[in-house]
Design a protein around this motif. Structure first.
Motif, PDB file in Angstrom:
ATOM      1  N   TRP A  88       0.832  -1.206   0.000  1.00  0.00           N
ATOM      2  CA  TRP A  88       0.000   0.000   0.000  1.00  0.00           C
ATOM      3  C   TRP A  88       0.867   1.257   0.000  1.00  0.00           C
ATOM      4  O   TRP A  88       0.540   2.248  -0.637  1.00  0.00           O
ATOM      5  N   ASP A  89       1.989   1.212   0.739  1.00  0.00           N
ATOM      6  CA  ASP A  89       2.877   2.375   0.822  1.00  0.00           C
ATOM      7  C   ASP A  89       3.700   2.570  -0.446  1.00  0.00           C
ATOM      8  O   ASP A  89       4.298   3.629  -0.630  1.00  0.00           O
ATOM      9  N   ALA A  90       3.736   1.566  -1.304  1.00  0.00           N
ATOM     10  CA  ALA A  90       4.574   1.649  -2.501  1.00  0.00           C
ATOM     11  C   ALA A  90       4.130   2.771  -3.429  1.00  0.00           C
ATOM     12  O   ALA A  90       4.926   3.251  -4.239  1.00  0.00           O
ATOM     13  N   GLU A  91       2.894   3.203  -3.318  1.00  0.00           N
ATOM     14  CA  GLU A  91       2.415   4.286  -4.171  1.00  0.00           C
ATOM     15  C   GLU A  91       2.909   5.646  -3.698  1.00  0.00           C
ATOM     16  O   GLU A  91       2.746   6.644  -4.404  1.00  0.00           O
ATOM     17  N   PHE A 105      -3.829   1.793   5.991  1.00  0.00           N
ATOM     18  CA  PHE A 105      -3.670   2.737   4.884  1.00  0.00           C
ATOM     19  C   PHE A 105      -3.167   4.079   5.409  1.00  0.00           C
ATOM     20  O   PHE A 105      -3.652   4.579   6.425  1.00  0.00           O
ATOM     21  N   ALA A 106      -2.200   4.661   4.704  1.00  0.00           N
ATOM     22  CA  ALA A 106      -1.667   5.966   5.093  1.00  0.00           C
ATOM     23  C   ALA A 106      -2.739   7.032   4.926  1.00  0.00           C
ATOM     24  O   ALA A 106      -3.337   7.171   3.858  1.00  0.00           O
ATOM     25  N   THR A 107      -2.973   7.802   6.000  1.00  0.00           N
ATOM     26  CA  THR A 107      -3.949   8.898   5.939  1.00  0.00           C
ATOM     27  C   THR A 107      -3.285  10.258   6.152  1.00  0.00           C
ATOM     28  O   THR A 107      -3.801  11.272   5.701  1.00  0.00           O
ATOM     29  N   LYS A 108      -2.150  10.280   6.880  1.00  0.00           N
ATOM     30  CA  LYS A 108      -1.394  11.519   7.069  1.00  0.00           C
ATOM     31  C   LYS A 108       0.064  11.266   6.730  1.00  0.00           C
ATOM     32  O   LYS A 108       0.662  10.302   7.213  1.00  0.00           O
ATOM     33  N   VAL A 109       0.634  12.136   5.907  1.00  0.00           N
ATOM     34  CA  VAL A 109       2.032  11.996   5.510  1.00  0.00           C
ATOM     35  C   VAL A 109       2.787  13.276   5.832  1.00  0.00           C
ATOM     36  O   VAL A 109       2.195  14.355   5.945  1.00  0.00           O
ATOM     37  N   ALA A 110       4.109  13.139   5.985  1.00  0.00           N
ATOM     38  CA  ALA A 110       4.967  14.286   6.260  1.00  0.00           C
ATOM     39  C   ALA A 110       6.036  14.379   5.182  1.00  0.00           C
ATOM     40  O   ALA A 110       6.582  13.367   4.739  1.00  0.00           O
ATOM     41  N   VAL A 111       6.320  15.608   4.767  1.00  0.00           N
ATOM     42  CA  VAL A 111       7.331  15.873   3.748  1.00  0.00           C
ATOM     43  C   VAL A 111       8.255  16.964   4.269  1.00  0.00           C
ATOM     44  O   VAL A 111       7.785  17.987   4.777  1.00  0.00           O
ATOM     45  N   ALA A 152       2.582  12.506  -3.191  1.00  0.00           N
ATOM     46  CA  ALA A 152       2.053  11.911  -1.968  1.00  0.00           C
ATOM     47  C   ALA A 152       0.540  12.066  -1.873  1.00  0.00           C
ATOM     48  O   ALA A 152      -0.158  11.161  -1.414  1.00  0.00           O
ATOM     49  N   LEU A 153       0.031  13.202  -2.325  1.00  0.00           N
ATOM     50  CA  LEU A 153      -1.404  13.454  -2.221  1.00  0.00           C
ATOM     51  C   LEU A 153      -2.219  12.688  -3.255  1.00  0.00           C
ATOM     52  O   LEU A 153      -3.445  12.755  -3.248  1.00  0.00           O
ATOM     53  N   ARG A 154      -1.524  11.956  -4.108  1.00  0.00           N
ATOM     54  CA  ARG A 154      -2.235  11.039  -4.995  1.00  0.00           C
ATOM     55  C   ARG A 154      -2.515   9.709  -4.298  1.00  0.00           C
ATOM     56  O   ARG A 154      -3.200   8.840  -4.861  1.00  0.00           O
ATOM     57  N   GLY A 155      -1.957   9.539  -3.097  1.00  0.00           N
ATOM     58  CA  GLY A 155      -2.281   8.347  -2.316  1.00  0.00           C
ATOM     59  C   GLY A 155      -3.769   8.272  -2.071  1.00  0.00           C
ATOM     60  O   GLY A 155      -4.414   9.263  -1.737  1.00  0.00           O
ATOM     61  N   ARG A 156      -4.331   7.079  -2.194  1.00  0.00           N
ATOM     62  CA  ARG A 156      -5.790   6.932  -2.221  1.00  0.00           C
ATOM     63  C   ARG A 156      -6.495   7.416  -0.958  1.00  0.00           C
ATOM     64  O   ARG A 156      -7.640   7.863  -1.015  1.00  0.00           O
ATOM     65  N   ARG A 168      -7.329  17.892  -1.834  1.00  0.00           N
ATOM     66  CA  ARG A 168      -7.799  16.669  -1.181  1.00  0.00           C
ATOM     67  C   ARG A 168      -7.699  16.723   0.331  1.00  0.00           C
ATOM     68  O   ARG A 168      -8.188  15.840   1.027  1.00  0.00           O
ATOM     69  N   LEU A 169      -7.049  17.749   0.866  1.00  0.00           N
ATOM     70  CA  LEU A 169      -6.735  17.766   2.283  1.00  0.00           C
ATOM     71  C   LEU A 169      -7.909  18.206   3.152  1.00  0.00           C
ATOM     72  O   LEU A 169      -8.662  19.107   2.793  1.00  0.00           O
ATOM     73  N   VAL A 170      -7.999  17.579   4.324  1.00  0.00           N
ATOM     74  CA  VAL A 170      -8.889  18.067   5.380  1.00  0.00           C
ATOM     75  C   VAL A 170      -8.072  18.564   6.572  1.00  0.00           C
ATOM     76  O   VAL A 170      -8.624  19.203   7.473  1.00  0.00           O
ATOM     77  N   ALA A 171      -6.770  18.289   6.589  1.00  0.00           N
ATOM     78  CA  ALA A 171      -5.901  18.749   7.678  1.00  0.00           C
ATOM     79  C   ALA A 171      -4.539  19.113   7.118  1.00  0.00           C
ATOM     80  O   ALA A 171      -3.956  18.350   6.343  1.00  0.00           O
ATOM     81  N   LEU A 172      -4.029  20.287   7.515  1.00  0.00           N
ATOM     82  CA  LEU A 172      -2.720  20.758   7.077  1.00  0.00           C
ATOM     83  C   LEU A 172      -1.936  21.209   8.302  1.00  0.00           C
ATOM     84  O   LEU A 172      -2.390  22.051   9.067  1.00  0.00           O
ATOM     85  N   ASP A 173      -0.739  20.639   8.474  1.00  0.00           N
ATOM     86  CA  ASP A 173       0.095  20.880   9.645  1.00  0.00           C
ATOM     87  C   ASP A 173       1.424  21.481   9.199  1.00  0.00           C
ATOM     88  O   ASP A 173       2.220  20.814   8.538  1.00  0.00           O
TER      89      ASP A 173
END
Length: 260
Positions: free
Chosen positions: A31-34, A48-54, A67-71, A119-124
């Motif tokens: 799942w993370d491969a995408e 499934f990844a729901t929050k990612v950090a860059v 990253a935001l193309r993650g499902r 696509r975001l509902v939360a931005l940190d």
């Protein structure tokens, strides 16, 4: 499977929960491969990844777009290489003077304007010192107005940056706003009317004064607030008295200020 777990008895639910965990562990890598390898997963739901950090860099906008193309990714954190850990950062004596927090020079973040946040509902962006120029760039990013949680703690943002964000339709749905330890004054507080749906507001370590309290009590969201984080020094003694007696505030919050 989750629906089956909800409908089953306690024993069956425990067994199904165990099956869900096993399946998640078995398939998590695929799942993370995408996601780009440079992206860190900070939160998951059923594996499934729901929050990612860059980490911010010249390549960050491209990585964020991938990253935001993650499902299932709907939350993003943008951080810096020297990103501090914990709430204690910035509280040491050398970071303060009699006027409040000493703001380090902002980090170049004009590239925020190129992001698509639709696509975001939360931005940190906590501890990412974007300053007013970065906030203005963020306000110019592409979005869909879905963001409900906006974390801007320790971002070195002042009034002009906050005004730009509150004027952007991409942030009109914000309900939870964290502005701890910025450079916001009463002028910035007056702009918060651009966030009419606020239910949680953290303004600690911003010297808004009595005028800021007046602006806050006139905001369209004031009666809907469930959490309001401020300190006595942020609002002055006169500000405390106004908050303690303000009929606009929900009873619980007004009672709290009577005890401060």
């Amino acid at each position: 499977m989750e629906q089956r777990a909800c409908a089953a008895g306690s024993v069956a639910r425990n067994q199904l929960a165990s099956e869900i965990r096993q399946l998640s562990q078995q398939h998590q890598d695929s799942w993370d491969a995408e996601l780009p390898s440079e992206v860190t997963v900070e939160a998951r739901r059923h594996g499934f990844a729901t929050k990612v950090a860059v980490e911010w860099s010249d390549e960050a906008p491209k990585l964020i777009a991938e990253a935001l193309r993650g499902r299932f990714v709907t939350a993003l954190r943008i951080k810096t290489g020297d990103d501090p850990e914990g709430e204690e950062w910035g509280q040491e004596e050398e970071h303060w003077d009699e006027n409040g927090p000493l703001m380090p020079p902002p980090i170049e973040a004009n590239g925020l304007a190129s992001l698509d946040l639709g696509r975001l509902v939360a931005l940190d962006l906590s501890y990412f010192r974007i300053g007013d120029p970065g906030a203005e760039a963020l306000a110019a990013a592409t979005g869909s107005g879905r963001i409900e949680t906006l974390d801007l703690r320790y971002c070195a943002i002042g009034d002009s940056g906050l005004v730009a964000l509150t004027a952007s339709p991409h942030f009109a749905a914000v309900r939870r706003l964290h502005l701890q330890c910025n450079a916001v004054t009463a002028e910035g507080v007056r702009s918060l009317g651009g966030f009419p749906n606020l239910t949680e507001l953290d303004l600690r370590y911003n010297h808004i004064g009595e005028d800021g309290v007046d602006a806050l009590l006139a905001a369209p969201f004031i009666g809907s607030l469930k959490r309001l984080l401020l300190y006595r020094d942020d609002v002055s003694e006169a500000g405390v008295r106004k908050l303690a007696s303000a009929p606009q505030l929900p009873t619980t919050l007004r009672s709290y200020w009577r005890c401060v």
